[in-house]
Design a protein around this motif. Structure first.
Motif, PDB file in Angstrom:
ATOM      1  N   SER A  11     -10.513  -5.333   6.544  1.00 43.06           N
ATOM      2  CA  SER A  11     -11.693  -4.814   5.853  1.00 43.06           C
ATOM      3  C   SER A  11     -11.342  -4.189   4.512  1.00 43.06           C
ATOM      4  O   SER A  11     -12.210  -4.051   3.658  1.00 43.06           O
ATOM      5  CB  SER A  11     -12.423  -3.801   6.729  1.00 43.06           C
ATOM      6  N   GLN A  12     -10.088  -3.807   4.298  1.00 42.66           N
ATOM      7  CA  GLN A  12      -9.671  -3.164   3.055  1.00 42.66           C
ATOM      8  C   GLN A  12      -8.876  -4.078   2.136  1.00 42.66           C
ATOM      9  O   GLN A  12      -8.799  -3.842   0.940  1.00 42.66           O
ATOM     10  CB  GLN A  12      -8.779  -1.961   3.370  1.00 42.66           C
ATOM     11  N   LEU A  13      -8.277  -5.109   2.688  1.00 44.18           N
ATOM     12  CA  LEU A  13      -7.340  -5.947   1.954  1.00 44.18           C
ATOM     13  C   LEU A  13      -8.045  -6.727   0.845  1.00 44.18           C
ATOM     14  O   LEU A  13      -9.084  -7.340   1.073  1.00 44.18           O
ATOM     15  CB  LEU A  13      -6.667  -6.919   2.932  1.00 44.18           C
ATOM     16  N   GLY A  14      -7.476  -6.671  -0.354  1.00 42.58           N
ATOM     17  CA  GLY A  14      -8.073  -7.376  -1.476  1.00 42.58           C
ATOM     18  C   GLY A  14      -7.029  -7.883  -2.451  1.00 42.58           C
ATOM     19  O   GLY A  14      -5.826  -7.675  -2.261  1.00 42.58           O
ATOM     20  N   PRO A  15      -7.477  -8.539  -3.525  1.00 47.58           N
ATOM     21  CA  PRO A  15      -6.543  -9.107  -4.502  1.00 47.58           C
ATOM     22  C   PRO A  15      -5.605  -8.071  -5.123  1.00 47.58           C
ATOM     23  O   PRO A  15      -4.494  -8.398  -5.523  1.00 47.58           O
ATOM     24  CB  PRO A  15      -7.459  -9.703  -5.571  1.00 47.58           C
ATOM     25  N   GLN A  16      -6.043  -6.821  -5.208  1.00 48.80           N
ATOM     26  CA  GLN A  16      -5.203  -5.779  -5.801  1.00 48.80           C
ATOM     27  C   GLN A  16      -3.968  -5.470  -4.952  1.00 48.80           C
ATOM     28  O   GLN A  16      -3.026  -4.865  -5.433  1.00 48.80           O
ATOM     29  CB  GLN A  16      -6.012  -4.501  -6.042  1.00 48.80           C
ATOM     30  N   HIS A  17      -3.957  -5.914  -3.697  1.00 48.99           N
ATOM     31  CA  HIS A  17      -2.817  -5.681  -2.816  1.00 48.99           C
ATOM     32  C   HIS A  17      -1.784  -6.802  -2.882  1.00 48.99           C
ATOM     33  O   HIS A  17      -0.728  -6.711  -2.289  1.00 48.99           O
ATOM     34  CB  HIS A  17      -3.284  -5.522  -1.361  1.00 48.99           C
ATOM     35  N   ARG A  18      -2.110  -7.854  -3.600  1.00 50.48           N
ATOM     36  CA  ARG A  18      -1.227  -9.020  -3.627  1.00 50.48           C
ATOM     37  C   ARG A  18      -0.184  -8.895  -4.724  1.00 50.48           C
ATOM     38  O   ARG A  18      -0.490  -8.583  -5.864  1.00 50.48           O
ATOM     39  CB  ARG A  18      -2.050 -10.281  -3.854  1.00 50.48           C
ATOM     40  N   ARG A  19       1.056  -9.126  -4.335  1.00 53.33           N
ATOM     41  CA  ARG A  19       2.183  -9.179  -5.260  1.00 53.33           C
ATOM     42  C   ARG A  19       2.921 -10.484  -4.978  1.00 53.33           C
ATOM     43  O   ARG A  19       3.694 -10.568  -4.030  1.00 53.33           O
ATOM     44  CB  ARG A  19       3.137  -8.003  -5.061  1.00 53.33           C
ATOM     45  N   ARG A  20       2.618 -11.507  -5.748  1.00 54.40           N
ATOM     46  CA  ARG A  20       3.153 -12.857  -5.572  1.00 54.40           C
ATOM     47  C   ARG A  20       2.950 -13.361  -4.149  1.00 54.40           C
ATOM     48  O   ARG A  20       1.847 -13.684  -3.770  1.00 54.40           O
ATOM     49  CB  ARG A  20       4.620 -12.922  -5.997  1.00 54.40           C
ATOM     50  N   ASP A  21       4.000 -13.379  -3.331  1.00 51.06           N
ATOM     51  CA  ASP A  21       3.885 -13.925  -1.973  1.00 51.06           C
ATOM     52  C   ASP A  21       3.850 -12.834  -0.901  1.00 51.06           C
ATOM     53  O   ASP A  21       4.168 -13.073   0.256  1.00 51.06           O
ATOM     54  CB  ASP A  21       5.033 -14.895  -1.701  1.00 51.06           C
ATOM     55  N   MET A  22       3.442 -11.621  -1.287  1.00 50.77           N
ATOM     56  CA  MET A  22       3.386 -10.488  -0.358  1.00 50.77           C
ATOM     57  C   MET A  22       2.082  -9.715  -0.563  1.00 50.77           C
ATOM     58  O   MET A  22       1.534  -9.698  -1.651  1.00 50.77           O
ATOM     59  CB  MET A  22       4.539  -9.503  -0.616  1.00 50.77           C
ATOM     60  N   PHE A  23       1.627  -9.084   0.518  1.00 50.86           N
ATOM     61  CA  PHE A  23       0.594  -8.057   0.421  1.00 50.86           C
ATOM     62  C   PHE A  23       1.306  -6.730   0.535  1.00 50.86           C
ATOM     63  O   PHE A  23       2.126  -6.524   1.441  1.00 50.86           O
ATOM     64  CB  PHE A  23      -0.423  -8.170   1.565  1.00 50.86           C
ATOM     65  N   LYS A  24       1.035  -5.815  -0.381  1.00 46.74           N
ATOM     66  CA  LYS A  24       1.606  -4.475  -0.325  1.00 46.74           C
ATOM     67  C   LYS A  24       0.456  -3.484  -0.266  1.00 46.74           C
ATOM     68  O   LYS A  24      -0.413  -3.485  -1.130  1.00 46.74           O
ATOM     69  CB  LYS A  24       2.474  -4.197  -1.547  1.00 46.74           C
ATOM     70  N   LEU A  25       0.465  -2.657   0.767  1.00 47.57           N
ATOM     71  CA  LEU A  25      -0.599  -1.672   0.897  1.00 47.57           C
ATOM     72  C   LEU A  25      -0.102  -0.439   1.620  1.00 47.57           C
ATOM     73  O   LEU A  25       0.954  -0.444   2.246  1.00 47.57           O
ATOM     74  CB  LEU A  25      -1.823  -2.252   1.593  1.00 47.57           C
ATOM     75  N   ARG A  26      -0.873   0.621   1.505  1.00 48.84           N
ATOM     76  CA  ARG A  26      -0.550   1.891   2.147  1.00 48.84           C
ATOM     77  C   ARG A  26      -1.499   2.098   3.318  1.00 48.84           C
ATOM     78  O   ARG A  26      -2.709   2.021   3.160  1.00 48.84           O
ATOM     79  CB  ARG A  26      -0.682   3.041   1.159  1.00 48.84           C
ATOM     80  N   LEU A  27      -0.926   2.331   4.479  1.00 45.46           N
ATOM     81  CA  LEU A  27      -1.714   2.576   5.678  1.00 45.46           C
ATOM     82  C   LEU A  27      -1.901   4.073   5.866  1.00 45.46           C
ATOM     83  O   LEU A  27      -0.960   4.843   5.721  1.00 45.46           O
ATOM     84  CB  LEU A  27      -1.013   2.018   6.915  1.00 45.46           C
ATOM     85  N   PHE A  28      -3.125   4.456   6.178  1.00 48.97           N
ATOM     86  CA  PHE A  28      -3.438   5.847   6.462  1.00 48.97           C
ATOM     87  C   PHE A  28      -3.910   5.924   7.906  1.00 48.97           C
ATOM     88  O   PHE A  28      -5.062   5.662   8.203  1.00 48.97           O
ATOM     89  CB  PHE A  28      -4.541   6.357   5.536  1.00 48.97           C
ATOM     90  N   LYS A  29      -3.018   6.255   8.794  1.00 46.45           N
ATOM     91  CA  LYS A  29      -3.369   6.382  10.203  1.00 46.45           C
ATOM     92  C   LYS A  29      -3.527   7.861  10.545  1.00 46.45           C
ATOM     93  O   LYS A  29      -2.940   8.727   9.930  1.00 46.45           O
ATOM     94  CB  LYS A  29      -2.280   5.769  11.098  1.00 46.45           C
ATOM     95  N   ILE A  30      -4.306   8.122  11.558  1.00 51.36           N
ATOM     96  CA  ILE A  30      -4.515   9.469  12.086  1.00 51.36           C
ATOM     97  C   ILE A  30      -4.960  10.434  10.990  1.00 51.36           C
ATOM     98  O   ILE A  30      -4.243  11.343  10.577  1.00 51.36           O
ATOM     99  CB  ILE A  30      -3.265   9.992  12.821  1.00 51.36           C
ATOM    100  N   CYS A  31      -6.167  10.213  10.512  1.00 49.02           N
ATOM    101  CA  CYS A  31      -6.791  11.128   9.538  1.00 49.02           C
ATOM    102  C   CYS A  31      -5.941  11.367   8.300  1.00 49.02           C
ATOM    103  O   CYS A  31      -5.717  12.503   7.884  1.00 49.02           O
ATOM    104  CB  CYS A  31      -7.160  12.445  10.207  1.00 49.02           C
ATOM    105  N   ASN A  32      -5.421  10.332   7.715  1.00 47.10           N
ATOM    106  CA  ASN A  32      -4.670  10.377   6.457  1.00 47.10           C
ATOM    107  C   ASN A  32      -3.340  11.113   6.541  1.00 47.10           C
ATOM    108  O   ASN A  32      -2.757  11.444   5.524  1.00 47.10           O
ATOM    109  CB  ASN A  32      -5.521  10.967   5.330  1.00 47.10           C
ATOM    110  N   ARG A  33      -2.857  11.396   7.734  1.00 45.13           N
ATOM    111  CA  ARG A  33      -1.536  11.997   7.858  1.00 45.13           C
ATOM    112  C   ARG A  33      -0.490  10.894   7.937  1.00 45.13           C
ATOM    113  O   ARG A  33      -0.729   9.837   8.499  1.00 45.13           O
ATOM    114  CB  ARG A  33      -1.449  12.865   9.112  1.00 45.13           C
ATOM    115  N   ASN A  34       0.647  11.175   7.395  1.00 45.23           N
ATOM    116  CA  ASN A  34       1.784  10.251   7.438  1.00 45.23           C
ATOM    117  C   ASN A  34       1.451   8.858   6.903  1.00 45.23           C
ATOM    118  O   ASN A  34       1.581   7.866   7.610  1.00 45.23           O
ATOM    119  CB  ASN A  34       2.321  10.121   8.869  1.00 45.23           C
ATOM    120  N   PRO A  35       1.030   8.755   5.636  1.00 36.26           N
ATOM    121  CA  PRO A  35       0.774   7.410   5.097  1.00 36.26           C
ATOM    122  C   PRO A  35       2.075   6.607   5.042  1.00 36.26           C
ATOM    123  O   PRO A  35       3.153   7.158   4.873  1.00 36.26           O
ATOM    124  CB  PRO A  35       0.236   7.686   3.695  1.00 36.26           C
TER     125      PRO A  35
END
Length: 161
Positions: free
Chosen positions: A65-89
Motif C-alpha cells: 500500500s505504500q510502495l511507489g516509484p520513489q522507493h525504486r533504485r535500479r533493480d532494488m526497492f529501498k524503503l524504511r519500515l515503521f513497525k510498532i508505532c514508529n519505534r525501531n524503524p
C-alpha cells in the motif's frame, strides 16, 4: 432482574456474557497456486491494477500500500519500515524479481504509490485487503486473500528447492 445505578436508572444486562465461547478450527489461509495466479492474469489482463498488485505482493505483502516509484533504485526497492508505532524503524532493500519488473514495465504509474485508489490516493491496508479479495472474487477465486499470494510463493519456493 436489572441492576440499578446510584441515580436510580436501570442498567441493561449484557446477555452476550451468557453465551459460552467456542473454538473454531480453520486450516488457515488458502494457498494461491501458480494456476490460480494465471487465472487472475487471464481475467484482469497484464496491464491491470490487480495483476500489478499481485506481482508486488508476491515479494512484499505488508508494504504494497505504500510502495511507489520513489522507493525504486535500479533493480532494488529501498524503503524504511515503521513497525510498532514508529519505534525501531528499519531500512530494507528488496531485489525486484523479473516477474515484478515485467509487470511494472507494462503499467504506467502516475501516483506516489504503485497501487492507488480511483482518486489517486494510497490505499489503507485494510481497504486494500478488501479490494484484493474483490479482485480474486471477480476472477472466480473467492477463497484467496492477499496473504494467500505470499503463502503460495513460499510453498512454491519450498517445493522447488
Amino acid at each position: 432482574m436489572f441492576d440499578t445505578r446510584k441515580d436510580g436508572k436501570a442498567i441493561a444486562p449484557n446477555i452476550a456474557r451468557l453465551v459460552e465461547p467456542f473454538a473454531v478450527h480453520t486450516d488457515g489461509h488458502a494457498t494461491a497456486t501458480p494456476e490460480e495466479l494465471a487465472e487472475v492474469h487471464r481475467n484482469h489482463g497484464m496491464r491491470s491494477k490487480s495483476l500489478l498488485c499481485v506481482a508486488i505482493m508476491m515479494f512484499r505483502v505488508s508494504d504494497v500500500s505504500q510502495l511507489g516509484p520513489q522507493h525504486r533504485r535500479r533493480d532494488m526497492f529501498k524503503l524504511r519500515l515503521f513497525k510498532i508505532c514508529n519505534r525501531n524503524p528499519r531500512d530494507i532493500e528488496i531485489p525486484i524479481h523479473p516477474i515484478t519488473e515485467a509487470v511494472l514495465a507494462m503499467n504506467k504509474v502516475t501516483d506516489l504509490t504503485y497501487i492507488a485508489t480511483e482518486f489517486g490516493r494510497p490505499f489503507f491496508i485494510k481497504s486494500l485487503g478488501n479490494r484484493i479479495s474483490d479482485w480474486f472474487c471477480r476472477a472466480g477465486l473467492g477463497h484467496l486473500t492477499a496473504h494467500s499470494v505470499r503463502k503460495g510463493l513460499a510453498a512454491d519456493v519450498a517445493h522447488n528447492r
